[in-house]
Design an enzyme around this catalytic site. Structure first.
Site, short mmCIF file in Angstrom:
data_model
loop_
_atom_site.label_atom_id
_atom_site.label_comp_id
_atom_site.label_asym_id
_atom_site.label_seq_id
_atom_site.Cartn_x
_atom_site.Cartn_y
_atom_site.Cartn_z
N ASN A 80 24.66 78.10 48.56
CA ASN A 80 24.90 77.33 49.78
C ASN A 80 25.54 75.99 49.44
O ASN A 80 25.10 75.31 48.50
CB ASN A 80 23.55 77.10 50.49
CG ASN A 80 23.70 76.55 51.89
OD1 ASN A 80 24.37 77.15 52.73
ND2 ASN A 80 23.06 75.42 52.16
N GLU A 120 24.32 73.19 46.77
CA GLU A 120 25.17 72.02 46.51
C GLU A 120 25.30 71.70 45.02
O GLU A 120 25.07 70.57 44.58
CB GLU A 120 24.64 70.81 47.27
CG GLU A 120 24.60 71.02 48.77
CD GLU A 120 23.99 69.84 49.53
OE1 GLU A 120 23.67 68.82 48.89
OE2 GLU A 120 23.85 69.95 50.75
N ASP A 153 26.83 71.88 62.62
CA ASP A 153 26.80 70.84 63.65
C ASP A 153 28.18 70.20 63.68
O ASP A 153 28.88 70.15 62.67
CB ASP A 153 25.69 69.81 63.45
CG ASP A 153 25.60 69.25 62.04
OD1 ASP A 153 26.62 69.25 61.32
OD2 ASP A 153 24.51 68.84 61.63
N GLU A 178 24.49 75.66 58.43
CA GLU A 178 23.94 74.37 58.89
C GLU A 178 24.89 73.73 59.92
O GLU A 178 25.14 72.53 59.89
CB GLU A 178 23.74 73.43 57.70
CG GLU A 178 22.82 73.98 56.63
CD GLU A 178 22.61 73.02 55.46
OE1 GLU A 178 22.88 71.81 55.63
OE2 GLU A 178 22.19 73.48 54.38
N HIS A 237 29.20 71.26 58.36
CA HIS A 237 28.95 69.99 59.04
C HIS A 237 30.33 69.39 59.35
O HIS A 237 30.93 68.72 58.51
CB HIS A 237 28.14 69.05 58.15
CG HIS A 237 26.77 69.55 57.81
ND1 HIS A 237 25.79 69.74 58.75
CD2 HIS A 237 26.23 69.93 56.62
CE1 HIS A 237 24.69 70.19 58.18
NE2 HIS A 237 24.92 70.32 56.89
#
Length: 666
Positions: free
Chosen positions: A208, A165, A275, A273, A245
């Site tokens: 990432n 990030e 979701d 990651e 996400h």
């Protein structure tokens, strides 16, 4: 294994009783295994060389429901918080890896890849790091942290999120303000990757980030430009992670384009990651399909197991509900991976006859200065950690020993390096007919083979050919029942399989007998007793050798294969089924006119290179001691022989090929 072909004999009927099971296989004529439909996420992802992983919290490993799902469904893990800076180096130079070690040890024991997360990130950063204002000091601290943490886990972590990030949200495409950016400037990311490569040359190094899934976004384009620049200048970056996400609408329409464009730079892409709010099945399926459509999309990880484990728990974004039940999205994901949500009914699906196709020879021997090898034979194979691992006998005029090779894709099988195990603690002398499996209760790999006795070696790492222990024997000597019935035969082809309570050791004698011994799961590898004749035939060539026994996925059903020598002198396989490893066996495709696998029911689209379908092993759905094979699309790695070859049996030019069943309705 010992006896030359004997033409002109008629098969006698099998004596002894047997009970029923089900099995179905399908496939193509290609030399590579056709995709197998598995019934768990990790197993199905592995069929395409990918992983399907999850974030794991060390504090939840004591939760039986949590770990049961983790170990059943996922073949990769990412520590959720345990590898972050505030968890590993709370004060300068003082490192603690206990919680991360717990996750890594669990993963290694269960054959799961580990993604390291994360080395350099602006968040969850100890205050002492954030307060550094001197560039030289901060650069040294960052390099030390990367080197120490990667060094601690070297050889156990498949890929690292080196920097996380680093780009700002919004339309600027700028770098995010952080202590690293503010003090070290743009160069800190490159410095981190170069330091990471020096720390572990084998691990994949990833950048990432989140909100980089939509191709037209400024943040996505900024990361793309950085990766393109790194690749052009030789900065070591191997992969880009897309956190994914998503809201309830799922991925943006351009997500597949984004993955493909990054992959075109020569890096792997990973969904790291995942979701999705409310976990809509279609949104999950579209996300997975985007990955499956890009060859360099090597894996997908969801960020948690159950909704109650999620950082977004109020949005119910995961594949399992709080009780651990599969949600509709689970089925959509498994289907998008190519899997089967529910195994078909074995009793309904089991064919009464088989047709097969065989590709070209896959693996030939590779003699060297000290190994004069004529044939490679008796293969055992598992798929583990992104690779096929094959063990086989190598034979020549001087006798037998063992060889190991591994490869990521079956197209690479013929060029794979051959590691001769007589150079290891296994040693020289007669070693033959290997069988490999992971014995989960002991967290060890077992290699079972014959030495004149039933022997085995163990290894913590299947990929390390030098890690095998010296041979040990299952028996002090040949069991009395075998000695009394073996006649002029040979004691050969030991095969171990376990159910939830017991382990069974099967063996043959080239004299019409199949033997079975038994011990408990807790006693294994010791305590094999109660050796009995599990099956017999009045014609020794009809129940000859090379027995294989498997658990069929989806029920309490087992499949037995035994090699026979036909009336034309050619090798082939008969089959039986049973509801119990200790039970009696019922004929399935068990005659010369209706064989399980014989040249007469095998087509060779690329040319008939063999008329013998001999000693081999099924492609399994897993790799543990249960020897489970999928209920559909079974395939068999076997040894074949030039039909014109003759002479001394040990010097015959055996080669390895692959059978795939055709014509199944499954």
């Amino acid at each position: 294994m010992k006896c030359p072909r004997r033409p002109g004999r008629r098969l006698a009927s099998l004596l002894g009783t047997f009970a029923a099971v089900t099995l179905v296989v399908t496939g193509t004529a290609d030399a590579r295994p056709a995709p197998v439909k598995a019934s768990t996420l990790g197993a199905q992802a592995a069929r395409s060389g990918r992983y399907f992983g999850t974030a794991v919290a060390a504090g939840r490993l004591g939760d039986g429901t949590y770990t049961a799902i983790l170990d059943r469904e996922f073949n990769a893990v990412t520590p959720e918080n345990e590898m972050k800076w505030d968890a590993t180096e709370r004060s300068r130079g003082s490192f603690s890896f206990a919680a991360a070690d717990q996750i890594v040890s669990h993963a290694v024991a269960h054959g799961q890849r580990v993604r390291g997360h994360t080395l350099v990130w602006h968040s969850q950063l100890p205050g002492w790091v954030g307060s550094i204002s001197d560039a030289t000091t901060l650069r040294g601290v960052m390099r030390s942290h990367i080197t120490t943490e990667m060094g601690h886990f070297k050889g156990k972590v498949y890929a690292w999120d080196v920097v996380n990030e680093a780009f700002a949200d919004g339309g600027s495409g700028a770098r995010r303000a952080s202590v690293f950016q503010n003090v070290l400037g743009d160069g800190f990311i490159e410095d981190a990757f170069r330091t990471a490569r020096s720390a572990d040359s084998a691990a994949k190094l990833c950048y990432n980030d989140y909100n980089i899934e939509n191709w037209s976004d400024a943040k996505t384009q900024a990361v793309y430009r950085m990766v393109r620049d790194f690749r052009s200048r030789g900065v070591p970056i191997d992969c880009v992670g897309f956190q994914s996400h998503f809201g309830s609408s799922g991925p943006p329409a351009s997500f597949g384009t984004t993955l493909a464009n990054f992959a075109a730079l020569g890096v792997d892409v990973q969904i790291t990651e995942l979701d999705i709010a409310q976990a809509p099945a279609t949104a999950y399926a579209n996300t997975v399909k985007a990955c499956m459509n890009v060859a360099r999309c090597t894996g997908i990880s969801v960020w948690g197991i159950r909704d109650s484990d999620s950082w977004r728990s109020g949005e119910h974004p995961l594949l399992f509900d709080a009780a651990g039940n599969k949600k509709a999205a689970y089925g959509a994901v498994l289907s998008a991976l190519g899997g089967s949500v529910a195994a078909p009914s074995a009793a309904a699906a089991l064919p009464s006859s088989f047709r097969w196709s065989s590709g070209r020879q896959l693996i030939a021997p590779k003699p060297d200065a000290t190994h004069n090898i004529a044939g490679i034979k008796d293969p055992s194979v598992v798929y583990y950690n992104g690779k096929w691992h094959v063990f086989a006998s190598v034979a020549g005029a001087s006798g037998y020993n063992l060889v190991y090779l591994s490869f990521s894709d079956w197209s690479q099988a013929g060029s794979a390096t051959h590691h001769y195990l007589d150079r290891t603690a296994i040693g020289s002398g007669y070693r033959a007919a290997p069988q490999v499996f992971y014995y989960a209760p002991q967290k060890l790999w077992y290699l079972v083979y014959q030495t004149g006795n039933a022997s085995y070696s163990t290894n913590a790492d299947i990929s390390n050919p030098n890690g095998w222990s010296a041979p040990r024997n299952f028996y002090a000597s040949m069991p009395d029942v075998i000695r009394q019935n073996i006649g002029n035969g040979y004691w050969v082809d030991m095969w171990v399989i376990c159910d939830s309570a017991d382990c069974y050791l099967f063996s043959s004698d080239d004299n019409g007998h199949l033997y079975r011994s038994q011990t408990t799961v807790g006693q294994f590898p010791n305590g094999f007793t109660n050796t009995v004749i599990a099956a017999r035939d009045a014609d020794k060539y009809a129940l000859f050798e090379a027995s294989n026994v498997y658990k069929v996925q989806g029920g309490n059903q087992y499949l037995l294969l035994v090699e026979a020598i036909g009336s034309d002198g050619r090798r082939y396989f008969r089959s039986w089924t049973s509801g119990s490893l200790a039970g009696s066996w019922s004929p399935l495709a068990a005659s010369e006119s209706n064989p399980f696998a014989r040249a007469s029911n095998v087509s060779f689209p690329s040319g008939a290179w063999t008329r013998d379908i001999s000693h081999g092993e099924m492609i399994r759905a897993g790799y543990d001691q249960t020897l489970t094979v999928p209920a559909c699309r079974l395939q068999y790695l076997y040894q074949g022989l030039d039909p014109n070859a003759g002479g001394d049996y040990n010097s015959l030019p055996w080669r390895l090929g692959l059978l795939t069943q055709t014509g199944s309705a499954c």
